[in-house]
Motif scaffolding. Structure first.
Motif, short mmCIF file in Angstrom:
data_model
loop_
_atom_site.label_atom_id
_atom_site.label_comp_id
_atom_site.label_asym_id
_atom_site.label_seq_id
_atom_site.Cartn_x
_atom_site.Cartn_y
_atom_site.Cartn_z
N PRO A 48 0.81 -1.22 0.00
CA PRO A 48 0.00 0.00 0.00
C PRO A 48 0.85 1.27 0.00
CG PRO A 48 -0.73 -1.52 1.73
CD PRO A 48 0.55 -2.06 1.20
N SER A 49 0.28 2.32 -0.54
CA SER A 49 0.96 3.62 -0.56
C SER A 49 -0.07 4.72 -0.80
CB SER A 49 1.99 3.65 -1.69
OG SER A 49 2.48 4.96 -1.88
N THR A 50 0.14 5.84 -0.16
CA THR A 50 -0.61 7.06 -0.51
C THR A 50 0.34 8.04 -1.18
OG1 THR A 50 -2.20 6.79 1.27
CG2 THR A 50 -1.94 9.02 0.41
N ARG A 51 1.36 8.47 -0.43
CA ARG A 51 2.26 9.52 -0.91
C ARG A 51 3.12 9.11 -2.10
NH1 ARG A 51 0.79 10.45 3.88
NH2 ARG A 51 0.88 8.20 3.91
N THR A 52 3.79 7.99 -1.97
CA THR A 52 4.81 7.68 -2.97
C THR A 52 4.16 7.46 -4.34
OG1 THR A 52 6.03 6.63 -1.18
CG2 THR A 52 6.84 6.25 -3.41
N ARG A 102 7.23 -0.63 -5.95
CA ARG A 102 7.25 -0.91 -4.50
C ARG A 102 6.93 -2.38 -4.31
NH1 ARG A 102 4.46 2.56 0.24
NH2 ARG A 102 6.30 3.80 -0.27
N HIS A 130 14.29 3.08 0.78
CA HIS A 130 13.26 3.93 0.14
C HIS A 130 14.02 5.17 -0.34
CE1 HIS A 130 9.56 5.72 -0.90
NE2 HIS A 130 8.87 5.58 0.23
N GLN A 133 12.44 8.68 -1.10
CA GLN A 133 12.00 9.33 0.13
C GLN A 133 13.18 10.05 0.80
OE1 GLN A 133 8.78 9.32 1.84
NE2 GLN A 133 9.81 10.83 3.11
N PRO A 260 8.19 10.66 7.58
CA PRO A 260 7.88 10.31 6.18
C PRO A 260 6.37 10.13 5.96
CG PRO A 260 8.79 8.41 7.33
CD PRO A 260 8.92 9.57 8.27
N LEU A 261 5.62 9.92 7.05
CA LEU A 261 4.18 9.63 7.01
C LEU A 261 3.95 8.31 6.28
CD1 LEU A 261 2.76 13.22 6.31
CD2 LEU A 261 3.12 12.10 8.53
N PRO A 262 2.91 7.55 6.56
CA PRO A 262 1.85 7.90 7.48
C PRO A 262 2.29 7.80 8.94
CG PRO A 262 1.54 5.64 6.70
CD PRO A 262 2.72 6.20 5.96
N1 CP Z 1 6.34 7.94 2.98
C1 CP Z 1 5.75 6.95 2.28
O1 CP Z 1 6.40 6.07 1.68
O2 CP Z 1 4.38 6.99 2.32
P1 CP Z 1 3.41 5.99 1.54
O3 CP Z 1 3.60 4.61 2.15
O4 CP Z 1 2.03 6.55 1.74
O5 CP Z 1 3.83 5.98 0.09
#
Ligand code: CP
Length: 304
Positions: A48-52, A102, A130, A133, A260-262
């Motif tokens: 899963p990912s939001t930002r990347t 990823r 990563h 990042q 780095p979030l989340p």
């Molecule tokens: N920082 C980061 O990798 O966030 P995601 O898992 O949301 O991509």
């Protein structure tokens, strides 16, 4: 630069070039809006990912390129039928000009690059690295501190499984007179190969077990989430070192708080309004840094 696989590959001059281009893109985004016209980038995410994923996709679109995507490749690609990662990469590489990957395996980016006809960008390889990042993290530090040499940086949380920390400490090791404090539970300490990497490059690494062991004048607090999804042994401690307003006020007015979030509970929402809390700016810079990386790789590819 062709692939982006690990922070081992970057020099200080590489980072300076990426940061200069990122500054240019931020200053005049319209000048770059057709830079990747005709290019197709595949985002292939087995985790899963939001930002990347979304910042990479926004980066491609803002540069005039096109995205093809599988956001849940573990279940929605032919991996579920038993297709190997190398076979998948061989096939997808025939459809596009770069692959953003990823995957839960530490060696996945290298394995993919070995068989890929197009550049592979590691968007998180298990508990390994990563790298994009880390590039955006160092860019963010530079935005707030105007230098990297001489900084004191504390990394907090899950230093064992936290791939963003692994990549970040490698980039910090490119700079002079860096001190890194590592605050974690004993069982979530920075792996020995990373502390040895730092020692070999003359970086002071100081493991800590409680917040007051970090000096209040530290320049950067870089907190991370406990990566519970990677715990085979559920006895490992998951309680975080919580940074709330009271904890943040122990530190200098010049200390910046990154993540780095989340996040989960490790940074309390009561710090969000504090000007030292820069984690949302950090994730926003990520899109521009990824534009810069894609531009460097794909322009070079079409000119070379
Ligand atoms: N920082 C980061 O990798 O966030 P995601 O898992 O949301 O991509």
């Amino acid at each position: 630069m062709y692939h982006v696989l690990s922070c081992d590959q970057f020099s200080r001059a590489d980072l300076e070039g990426i940061f200069r281009l990122t500054d240019n893109i931020r200053a005049q985004p319209r000048a770059f809006r057709t830079a990747l016209a005709g290019k197709i980038v595949a985002t292939v995410f087995y985790e899963p990912s939001t930002r990347t994923r979304l910042s990479f996709e926004a980066a491609v679109l803002r540069l005039g390129g096109t995205v093809i995507s599988t956001e849940n490749a573990k279940e929605m690609s032919s991996a579920i039928k038993g297709e190997s990662l190398p076979d998948t990469i061989r096939v997808i590489g025939g459809y596009c000009d770069a692959i953003v990957l990823r995957h839960p395996d530490i060696r996945s980016a290298e394995d993919a690059a070995r068989v890929s006809q197009v550049p592979v960008l590691n968007a998180g390889s298990g508990s390994g690295e990563h790298p994009t990042q880390a590039v955006l993290d160092v860019y963010t530090i530079y935005q707030y501190k105007q230098k990297i040499d001489g900084l004191k940086v504390a990394v907090l949380g899950d230093l064992l499984f936290g791939r963003t920390v692994h990549s970040l400490v490698k980039l910090l090791a490119l700079y002079e007179d860096i001190t890194i404090y590592g605050l974690s539970h004993d069982v979530l300490s920075l792996p020995e190969d990373y502390s040895a990497y730092l020692e070999a490059r003359g970086i002071r690494y100081i493991p800590c077990r409680s917040l007051p062991e970090i000096p209040p004048e530290v320049d950067v607090l870089y907190h991370t989430r406990t990566q519970t999804e990677r715990f085979a042994n559920t006895d490992l401690p998951i309680e975080e070192f919580v940074i709330d307003k009271k904890a943040l006020d122990y530190f200098s007015p010049h200390t910046i708080l990154m993540h780095p979030l989340p996040r989960r509970n490790e940074i309390a929402p009561d710090v969000d309004g504090d000007r030292r809390a820069v984690f949302f700016a950090q994730s926003h810079y990520g899109m521009y840094v990824r534009m810069s990386l894609l531009h460097s790789i794909l322009k070079q590819d079409s000119e070379g």
